[in-house]
Structures are given as structure tokens and as C-alpha cells.
Design a protein around this motif. Structure first.
Motif, PDB file in Angstrom:
ATOM      1  N   GLY B 171      37.871  53.170  43.288  1.00  0.00           N
ATOM      2  CA  GLY B 171      37.138  52.132  44.010  1.00  0.00           C
ATOM      3  C   GLY B 171      36.563  51.073  43.085  1.00  0.00           C
ATOM      4  N   GLY B 172      37.276  50.754  42.021  1.00  0.00           N
ATOM      5  CA  GLY B 172      36.859  49.691  41.122  1.00  0.00           C
ATOM      6  C   GLY B 172      36.024  50.159  39.947  1.00  0.00           C
ATOM      7  N   LYS B 173      35.598  51.442  39.978  1.00  0.00           N
ATOM      8  CA  LYS B 173      34.707  51.922  38.895  1.00  0.00           C
ATOM      9  C   LYS B 173      35.425  51.975  37.553  1.00  0.00           C
ATOM     10  N   ASP B 174      36.746  52.275  37.582  1.00  0.00           N
ATOM     11  CA  ASP B 174      37.485  52.389  36.329  1.00  0.00           C
ATOM     12  C   ASP B 174      38.096  51.060  35.879  1.00  0.00           C
ATOM     13  N   ALA B 175      37.832  49.998  36.614  1.00  0.00           N
ATOM     14  CA  ALA B 175      38.527  48.744  36.331  1.00  0.00           C
ATOM     15  C   ALA B 175      37.949  48.037  35.108  1.00  0.00           C
ATOM     16  N   LYS B 176      38.834  47.456  34.308  1.00  0.00           N
ATOM     17  CA  LYS B 176      38.396  46.606  33.196  1.00  0.00           C
ATOM     18  C   LYS B 176      38.412  45.158  33.653  1.00  0.00           C
ATOM     19  N   VAL B 177      39.448  44.817  34.433  1.00  0.00           N
ATOM     20  CA  VAL B 177      39.545  43.447  34.926  1.00  0.00           C
ATOM     21  C   VAL B 177      39.653  43.484  36.444  1.00  0.00           C
ATOM     22  N   ASN B 178      38.805  42.716  37.124  1.00  0.00           N
ATOM     23  CA  ASN B 178      39.005  42.515  38.559  1.00  0.00           C
ATOM     24  C   ASN B 178      39.782  41.212  38.700  1.00  0.00           C
ATOM     25  N   TYR B 179      41.069  41.356  39.016  1.00  0.00           N
ATOM     26  CA  TYR B 179      41.954  40.182  39.035  1.00  0.00           C
ATOM     27  C   TYR B 179      41.531  39.162  40.091  1.00  0.00           C
ATOM     28  N   VAL B 180      41.034  39.674  41.225  1.00  0.00           N
ATOM     29  CA  VAL B 180      40.661  38.766  42.313  1.00  0.00           C
ATOM     30  C   VAL B 180      39.462  37.918  41.902  1.00  0.00           C
ATOM     31  N   ALA B 181      38.436  38.555  41.329  1.00  0.00           N
ATOM     32  CA  ALA B 181      37.254  37.816  40.874  1.00  0.00           C
ATOM     33  C   ALA B 181      37.644  36.811  39.797  1.00  0.00           C
ATOM     34  N   GLN B 182      38.502  37.269  38.877  1.00  0.00           N
ATOM     35  CA  GLN B 182      38.942  36.398  37.776  1.00  0.00           C
ATOM     36  C   GLN B 182      39.673  35.166  38.316  1.00  0.00           C
ATOM     37  N   ALA B 183      40.578  35.411  39.291  1.00  0.00           N
ATOM     38  CA  ALA B 183      41.356  34.311  39.848  1.00  0.00           C
ATOM     39  C   ALA B 183      40.459  33.362  40.649  1.00  0.00           C
ATOM     40  N   LEU B 184      39.553  33.937  41.461  1.00  0.00           N
ATOM     41  CA  LEU B 184      38.670  33.091  42.271  1.00  0.00           C
ATOM     42  C   LEU B 184      37.759  32.235  41.387  1.00  0.00           C
ATOM     43  N   ASP B 185      37.239  32.828  40.315  1.00  0.00           N
ATOM     44  CA  ASP B 185      36.383  32.066  39.390  1.00  0.00           C
ATOM     45  C   ASP B 185      37.153  30.880  38.823  1.00  0.00           C
ATOM     46  N   ALA B 186      38.414  31.136  38.437  1.00  0.00           N
ATOM     47  CA  ALA B 186      39.235  30.066  37.871  1.00  0.00           C
ATOM     48  C   ALA B 186      39.507  28.979  38.904  1.00  0.00           C
ATOM     49  N   VAL B 187      39.920  29.406  40.110  1.00  0.00           N
ATOM     50  CA  VAL B 187      40.256  28.442  41.159  1.00  0.00           C
ATOM     51  C   VAL B 187      39.050  27.587  41.508  1.00  0.00           C
ATOM     52  N   LEU B 188      37.886  28.231  41.653  1.00  0.00           N
ATOM     53  CA  LEU B 188      36.679  27.494  42.033  1.00  0.00           C
ATOM     54  C   LEU B 188      36.250  26.532  40.933  1.00  0.00           C
ATOM     55  N   ALA B 189      36.600  26.885  39.674  1.00  0.00           N
ATOM     56  CA  ALA B 189      36.248  26.013  38.553  1.00  0.00           C
ATOM     57  C   ALA B 189      37.332  24.965  38.308  1.00  0.00           C
TER      58      ALA B 189
END
Lengths: 726, 210
Positions: B171-189
Motif C-alpha cells: 500500500g505504498g509503504k515500501d515505495a521509493k518513488v511515487n510515480y503519480v505524485a512525481q508526474a503530477l508535480d512535473a505537469v503542474l510545474a
């Protein structure tokens, strides 16, 4: 209604995730869904051993392969090993393709055993209990998916005999389901790619006899590409599928996966040199076995006539090879007996003997052709890889020996005495059967030329195999025929007399010696326990033979004779059943590890053969010497003692840093069979040197080698010389 | 028809066929990054109809979902999915959960059940859309639940794949990268998405068998 069901499912699911207890089953609606356990076929942990991670899976549910497919998760195994122990990578049996509404999964239903080899530390001390643990994570799906986890443990010494047997069978079953090397197939492959920014089209073109049998391709996970597994299309030796690159830097550098033929998987691993302009990039695939060799010694293509001459010469030589000696002695006895009779009798019998040899060679050829067409790979002497065959041979030879030393008399036409009686008779059937026996005993030792001839034959159509086998048969029979047709040469053999009885008895001991040699073969196939039960069985046979000899001679009344034979037969059959079927359970246990790779103190540090480690050593640019041998090959054993394990050779191997590999063919080993075939041989011995850094130019040594020959080859193949030799 | 005419006709026919064929061959896959996201119209849990075209000028996240899938469960039980939904819808992103589970599946849930599930999980998506015939799922080639897609304000697909790099049920606890958050941050910027394509993970989408 729906809600209640789903809430319940939900609750059950959450409970499952929290309570997955070690070693116990994953439960679903009160029933076991996945039950994991660790199994091994080893009795202790002192040598590298195989561990299986076994999952029992409820019907209709499945676990996943290392590439789960479009959805799902691979099984995860984390070892917890005692200090100093190491585990190999996990080996996955060939999975099934499970398609649900266009979404592809690669996985296992009902049961799967993943395999790994665990190696103890060098200074391992067997005292104390060794236990192997694995933490397991999996996802099991039917339509729904449920994750599971647990730990499984295995402690040596806690297993009952029945459990060990079950484990052994399981490990064998799943070992046989592991993907095979591609070299097992008659196949050449080319991988073409056509790449644009949005997609890369891959086409694998297959050529060869097995190309049209390839029904599917299961790729391993792509690092840099996405794939719709449903898009993989296979037809008429062509596999095509499109890939979607993950980003602009995605480049297909290699292609890994399994070629599927029926239920079997074959490891496909090919480097790809992608060309963006649409021109297909070609590449042939496979490991060491699949590559073309530029063999440095023997000519590769031999004309059929030359092969027939070689086969004939090989058959001729079989007469003087060490393991045929008992048969020769048998034949010598026949000469002695026949020299007292007329010339025409001799001629007729000799031709019958030749016919017996030819007939049994034809029987072998027929079997070879059958197996060849069945796709099974066999080799010269393959009969001796079957413990059943060896046991029957041992019993027959032993009973015949008892007969010769006089424990019982033949001549009485009766069931148990029939085989030996027939073999010793001087009538038509006896001569014919002598030919058959000579053939059977001759096969384990491949005479030098016969190896080449037969190796050639196995890749040929059926009629060529028959021609080659016929030539070899004639070679084996011809000295006998010539002597019989020129009885003048028989005068060197003394006249019959009392010495003949003693000579006969002496021959009996020779046969016992042969039986002892066969026991060493049984030992390497069934272990010490197998030898003990075989000897016990022979003891029972000798009692049966003695009963016949004492109570069922010519003068005995018919009723008594029948009773004695029935009792003797019951003793033989009963002891076989009790010892082999009830105690040893040999047909279930299968094959026990061979002893041929045992390391002798101060001797050559032989490395046991595996194709993977050989390919690694060759790829690392090491000089590799391979001794293809088997316990039942007397010639091999003699060469090992007199040539290989000599101080000169040992020193040279040490000095040049040669990797010595022993390919032990005592038991059936498909990798070794494939490599032998690659060198145009179908039997052992075979000696091959891979020069340092020149993996495609192996040196093949003759079957009869000398220390000098071997040292020369080593020098030529050593790192500093290999570079300058063309 | 003269021979010359015939030849030129044949030639132009051939050119047309070849051009057409190569256009088809090189037409980007529907999910290709940078191309226009396929349009669709679906109904949400409250009976309201939504079209992708309605959200032109806004960044849209498509989250393939199935509340009976343990991967989805894991991301909601850890509050990972809801906090992402909350964080980015607050920034003006439209977040559409799409449910392509077919109504013959044992995992199919009625609208009423889905609504209860929405309340229970405190889901923070803009809407959950019902795609029981799987048409939109097939259009996007959604394979797993979850399977994430991001469409930028120009209607172009800028991300597709997994929610993060931890294929499993953590459920995301083991994740190093959240691709969705990373992509959304880039798109919004207004920047380029660093990782635009990944392999999604999860249960298979329970599509209707044709």
C-alpha cells in the motif's frame, strides 16, 4: 445482499493478511488455499543439496512465474540460512499460460515446487541440527486475488523415510519440468527488430526441424519496455510481438524467455542488436551448445563409406576392449568345444553367431531409431544407464557363473536354467544367443572409431543407422567366423579333456568378476544400499540354483523336479519382490548421486559438470579440460587411473591453471548427452580441451590417449599459446 | 485506357496502399505517451455523466479501481490513495476512479455497495465512473487495478503505469518513488514528466469476456 457478501469477503481477506501463520496454510473461507513447505531429497547438509519450495494450491487458483504476465506478482523467496550457507538463484518450472478476458498470466495451478541449490560452507561440521528457513510472499488468484505470506522451515533429521521418498519424487518431478537448454532442440533462431519512437516490433524467426513445433513464447520481464502478452503471436516458426518503449532511451539489447513446445519450455536467451532504420538485425541464439564449433582435430564431415569402414573397424576392436573380455573367454570356450566337431557344423554355428550379433545390433538400431524419432536423446551404452537393465545383467551373469563352477547343471530343459543353458549350448540357438550376449556386453565400452561412426549415425536417417549398426556387428563377429571357416587356425587350441572342466570353472570366476564390476555400476546408480540388496538377491539366487543342482538332477522323478523348480522360482521372485520392491523401492527412488565425481586426495581437483558452470568458465577465458566418463565404462576408468591421475598430468593441470571438469554420464544426463552429440559422439570416453579465450575452437582428443598427447594439447590450449594458434 | 494511363493508375494505387499501410503500421498505440488521450463518456456513482472533453484545461488522473482487489485495498487501507487524491484535487486536478469490473464477476459491486465503500474508505476522488462493459478500459489498455493514467490540460497522455515502484501489497509503504505524485508535480510545474511509462501492477482488470 451484495454488500454483506463483500463485507464478509473483505473481513476474511483482512484477517488473512494479518494472521498468515508460519508453515501453516493460507486459508480462504475455511479451506486451505496455499500451503507452503520446504522439501529436500538430501539426508544431510554436508554437501550441496537441492531444496524445493513447495506450494500446494487449491483447485482453480494459481500462483505466478517470475514474469507474472500482465497482472499478478511473482512468488518471493527470502532465505534464512545458517552461517556460511549460500543459496543459488531460484529455478522456476515451466509455467502455464492462463488467459482471462485478454489478460495473460504465467503461473502454476494445483502445485508447484521452486528449486534451489544450497551450498554448505567449506568447513561445515555436520554435528548439530541444520535448519533452512524461507520467508515467502505470494499472490494467489482465481478470479479474485489474495496475497499470502509465511515462513517455511526444514530441519534435517526430522523426516521419516516415507516423507523423504515423497520429497525425492517431488523434486524429480519438478526438476523434469524445469526449462531445458535450447540446444536440446534442432533449432536456429534469428531475432529481427524494427523500432520507431513509439514501438519496437520484434520478430523471432526459427529454422530447423523443431521450428514448427514451437507453440508459444513466454518472455521474461522487460526492463525498458511494456508488452501486451496477448499480442505475442506464434505461427509456422515465427514469433512476433510489439513492445512499447518506457522512454526514449529504451533499447532492446537482449531477449530472454521460454520457447514453448507442448508442455515443455526451452530457455531462449539471445543478444539483440537493434537497428532503428527498420533493417532487421540478425542473431543466432543459444549458449555453448548452440554455437558452431570450429573443431580443431577430427574432420567434421565423413562420407558414408568411410563411416561404414570405421564402424566395421570399431566392431572389430570391440573384441579386444577390456569389458568384452568375459565374452571373449566365453567364445574361446565355444571354440574349444566346437573344434571336436565337424567343419560344416563350425561354419553353420559361426554364421549363426554372426546372425545373433547382427540381429541384436538391429534390435539396438530399431530402439535407437524409435527413440530418435520420439525426440529422446540417447547414446551408445545407454542401456547401462538403466538400473533395471544392470540388475538383470548381474543376475544372469551370476547364475551363469554358478552354472560354470558346477553348482547346478544345465541341460535340463527348465525355466530358471534356460538362459544359461541356452548360452552354453553348442546347437543353433546357443550360437545365436552367444552372439546376442556378446553384443549386450560390448556396448558399454565404445571402441575409438565406433564412437565417431555412431555419433554420425544418430544424426542420420533410419537406414543409415541400420547400415552403421550392421557394419559394427559384422566387425564384432568376423574374427569368430574367420576362425570357424579356417579351422586350421583352431589347432592352436588344445584338445578337449579334463582341463576343460577346470577351464570352464575358471571361466565361472571370470563371470563372477564381471558381476563384481556390474555391482560397482549398481553402486553408482543405487548407492551402497542398492549393492547390499543386489548381493542379498544374488545369495537368494544361488540358494535357488543350489536347490536345483542338488534335488532336480536328471534322475529325479518328474513331480519332484517340478516342485523343486517351483520352490526355486518362488525364492528368486519372492526375494526380488521383498528386497527391491518393498525394501529398496528402487523404481520409485530413481537415481542416487553418482560416485564418479568424488575427489581423490591429492588428485586432480575435478569439478562436477553443469552446463552453466562450464559456459561460465569458458566465457571467463579459462582453459577447460572435460573428461566425459561413466562408472560402467571400463576403458574410461582405466584411462583415468593410468593417464589422467598421473603426477605429470596433475602437475601440468596445476601449472597451467586448467579447469578440469568431469562429465559423469553414469546416469542419464541430458546436458552431457547433448554436448557429446555436439562433438559428434554418442558415447564415452571423450576428452575435450577448450583453449583459453577460444571457446569456439575446442580440441578433441582421441578416445585412447597418452600422457604425452594430453600434455601437448594442454600446452597448445594454455592462455599464452592459445592466442597464437590459429 | 492507354497503357501509359494504366501504368500511372497502378503506380498511384500502389503508392496509396503503401502509404496507408505504413500509416497504419506506425500509428501510435492508443496509450502512447504524448498523443491525445482517447475520449470517453461514463456515468458516475451518483448518476452524473462525465466526458473527458469536459475537463479540457485541467489535469486529469484516471485510476483504474476495484475495491475487491487486495492491491487497491492496500492503497486505501494505508490511506495512500486518498491522501494523493486529496492533495492533488486541492490543486485543481480532476481525479477519476474508473471501475471496469464486469457485472458477471464475483468481484462486481452494485452502485449502492460502491457508495458505501466510498464512505467507508473516505475516498477523495472527484468521481468513480462505471465502465462495466470494459470499453474505456480496453481503450486505454488498462490491465491492472490500480493502473494509473495522467492526461494534461491539452488532453495529451503524459503518464501511464503503476502508482509507485513497490509492486506488492504494501500500500505504498515500501515505495521509493511515487510515480503519480512525481508526474503530477512535473505537469503542474509545466515541466516534462521524468518517468512517463512504467509497468503497472495489481490484480487483473475483471473485464467481460467477449
Amino acid at each position: 445482499m451484495h454488500l454483506r457478501v463483500h463485507c464478509f469477503r473483505w473481513l476474511a481477506l483482512m484477517l488473512l493478511m494479518l494472521t498468515a501463520a508460519p508453515v501453516s496454510a493460507q486459508l480462504f473461507q475455511g479451506k486451505p488455499l496455499v500451503t507452503p513447505s520446504l522439501i529436500t531429497n538430501a539426508s544431510d547438509a554436508s554437501k550441496p543439496f537441492t531444496v524445493g519450495v513447495r506450494f500446494k494450491i487449491a483447485p482453480e487458483w494459481h500462483l505466478y512465474w517470475k514474469n507474472a504476465g500482465d497482472a499478478g506478482l511473482p512468488i518471493e523467496v527470502k532465505w534464512q540460512l545458517p552461517e556460511g550457507f549460500t543459496a543459488s538463484g531460484i529455478q522456476y518450472p515451466t509455467p502455464h499460460k492462463i488467459v482471462q478476458a485478454g489478460i495473460v498470466a504465467f503461473g502454476y495451478e494445483n502445485e508447484v515446487v521452486l528449486l534451489a541449490t544450497i551450498t554448505p560452507p567449506k568447513d561445515f561440521n555436520a554435528s548439530g541440527k541444520v535448519s533452512i528457513k524461507a520467508d515467502l510472499n505470494w499472490l494467489v488468484c482465481q478470479e479474485s486475488c489474495i496475497p499470502g505470506n509465511g515462513a517455511a522451515e526444514l530441519t534435517f533429521g526430522n523426516l521419516s523415510a516415507a516423507q523423504r521418498l515423497e520429497n525425492k519424487n517431488l523434486i524429480e518431478k519438478y526438476t523434469s519440468q524445469l526449462p531445458q537448454p535450447l540446444s536440446r532442440l534442432s533449432l536456429k533462431s534469428r531475432v529481427g527488430t524494427k523500432a520507431t519512437a513509439e514501438r519496437t516490433d520484434v520478430e523471432i524467426s526459427l529454422e530447423g526441424d523443431d521450428a514448427v513445433k514451437v507453440s508459444d513464447f513466454f518472455p521474461e520481464t522487460f526492463e525498458k519496455f511494456l508488452i501486451n502478452h496477448i499480442d505475442i503471436k506464434t505461427s509456422e516458426g515465427k514469433i512476433t510481438f510489439p513492445l512499447t518503449p518506457k522512454d526514449k532511451t529504451s533499447e532492446l539489447t537482449s531477449l530472454q524467455g521460454l520457447l514453448i513446445l507442448g508442455e515443455k519450455g526451452y530457455e531462449f536467451s539471445v543478444p539483440v542488436t537493434a537497428k532503428g532504420d527498420g533493417a532487421p538485425a540478425g542473431n543466432t541464439g543459444g549458449g555453448l551448445i548452440a554455437q558452431d564449433f570450429n573443431v580443431q582435430d577430427e574432420a567434421e564431415r565423413l562420407s558414408l563409406a568411410w563411416v561404414l569402414v570405421l564402424a566395421f573397424a570399431g566392431g572389430l576392436l570391440l573384441n579386444v576392449m577390456p569389458c568384452v573380455l568375459p565374452v571373449l573367454s566365453l567364445k574361446v570356450m565355444s571354440f574349444v568345444q566346437q573344434s571336436a566337431k565337424g567343419k560344416d557344423v563350425n561354419q553353420r554355428l559361426s554364421l549363426l553367431f554372426a546372425a545373433g550379433v547382427v540381429a541384436s545390433f538391429w534390435a539396438l538400431a530399431a530402439v535407437a531409431v524409435l527413440l530418435q524419432s520420439a525426440g529422446s536423446q540417447i547414446g551408445w551404452g545407454f542401456q547401462f544407464q538403466s538400473p533395471i537393465f544392470v540388475l538383470v545383467m548381474t543376475a544372469v551373469i551370476f547364475v551363469f557363473g554358478l552354472n560354470l563352477v558346477g553348482v547346478f547343471e544345465f541341460g535340463t530343459p527348465a525355466v530358471s536354467g534356460e538362459v544359461s543353458a541356452t548360452l552354453s549350448r553348442n546347437d543353433n540357438l546357443g550360437a545365436f544367443m552367444n552372439g546376442v550376449l556378446a553384443t549386450t556386453l560390448a556396448t558399454p565400452c565404445t571402441a575409438p572409431f565406433l564412437g565417431t561412426a555412431l555419433g554420425f549415425a544418430f544424426s542420420q536417417p533410419a537406414w543409415v543407422i541400420f547400415a552403421v549398426f550392421t557394419a559394427a556387428a559384422l566387425g564384432l563377429a568376423v574374427p569368430y567366423v574367420v576362425l570357424s571357416w579356417n579351422p586350421a587356425w583352431l589347432k592352436f587350441i588344445p584338445k578337449p579333456g579334463l582341463w576343460m572342466v577346470r577351464f570352464k570353472q575358471l571361466m565361472g570366476f571370470l563371470l563372477f568378476a564381471t558381476a563384481v564390476w556390474l555391482l560397482t555400476v549398481i553402486g553408482s546408480q543405487l548407492g551402497a544400499e542398492g549393492v547390499v540388496w543386489t548381493v542379498a538377491f544374488l545369495l537368494a539366487l544361488s540358494v535357488a540354483a543350489w536347490l536345483i543342482g542338488q534335488y532336480a538332477d536328471f534322475t529325479a522323478p518328474r513331480g519332484r523336479k517340478v516342485a523343486v523348480y517351483v520352490i526355486a522360482l518362488l525364492i528368486a521372485a519372492g526375494s526380488y519382490y521383498w528386497m527391491f520392491e518393498r525394501q529398496l523401492r528402487w523404481r520409485e527412488v530413481g537415481v542416487v548421486a553418482s560416485t564418479a565425481s568424488a575427489i581423490e586426495e591429492g588428485g586432480i581437483p575435478w569439478k562436477p559438470f553443469t552446463l552453466a558452470s562450464l559456459e561460465q568458465d569458458v566465457a571467463d577465458g579459462k582453459t577447460v579440460f572435460i573428461d566425459f566418463t561413466a562408472d560402467w565404462c571400463f576403458t574410461c576408468k582405466v584411462t583415468e587411473k593410468t593417464v589422467l591421475e598421473t603426477q605429470t598430468v596433475r602437475n601440468k593441470i596445476k601449472e597451467l591453471g586448467i579447469v578440469a571438469v568431469r562429465a559423469d554420464w553414469t546416469n542419464r544426463n541430458d546436458e552431457i548427452t547433448a554436448l557429446l552429440k555436439k562433438f559428434g559422439r554418442s558415447g564415452v570416453p571423450l576428452y575435450v580441451v577448450f583453449p583459453a579465450g577460444k571457446p569456439t575452437e575446442p580440441i578433441i582428443l582421441p578416445e585412447v590417449i597418452t600422457t604425452g598427447l594430453l600434455i601437448d594439447a594442454f600446452q597448445k590450449a594454455s592462455p599464452k599459446n592459445a592466442a597464437s594458434v590459429q | 485506357m492507354t497503357r501509359k494511363n494504366f501504368l500511372s493508375l497502378a503506380l498511384s494505387l500502389a503508392v496509396t496502399v503503401i502509404t496507408g499501410a505504413s500509416l497504419v503500421a506506425f500509428a501510435p498505440a492508443p496509450t502512447a505517451i504524448g498523443s491525445a488521450a482517447p475520449s470517453f463518456t461514463l456515468t458516475d456513482l451518483d448518476g452524473k455523466s462525465h466526458s473527458l472533453a469536459d475537463f479540457k484545461g485541467k489535469t486529469v488522473v484516471l485510476e483504474w479501481t476495484n475495491p475487491n482487489c487486495p492491491f487497491v485495498v492496500a492503497h486505501y487501507k494505508s490511506n495512500n490513495m486518498q491522501s494523493l487524491q486529496k492533495k492533488y484535487t486541492d490543486k485543481g486536478v480532476v481525479w477519476l476512479a474508473v471501475n471496469s469490473t464486469n457485472d458477471q464477476s464475483g468481484e462486481f459491486m452494485s452502485v449502492a455497495d460502491l457508495k458505501k465503500n466510498r464512505t467507508e474508505w473516505k475516498s477523495a476522488y472527484t468521481a468513480q465512473l462505471i465502465d462495466a462493459d470494459g470499453k474505456v478500459g480496453r481503450l486505454y489498455n488498462a490491465k491492472t487495478t490500480p493502473h494509473m493514467f495522467i492526461v494534461d490540460k491539452d488532453g495529451k497522455l503524459v503518464y501511464q503505469g503503476g502508482i509507485d515502484d513497490a509492486a506488492g501489497t504494501s500500500g505504498g509503504k515500501d515505495a521509493k518513488v511515487n510515480y503519480v505524485a512525481q508526474a503530477l508535480d512535473a505537469v503542474l510545474a509545466g515541466k516534462e514528466v521524468p518517468t512517463a511509462t512504467t509497468k503497472s501492477y495489481g490484480c487483473s482488470v475483471k473485464y467481460a469476456t467477449k
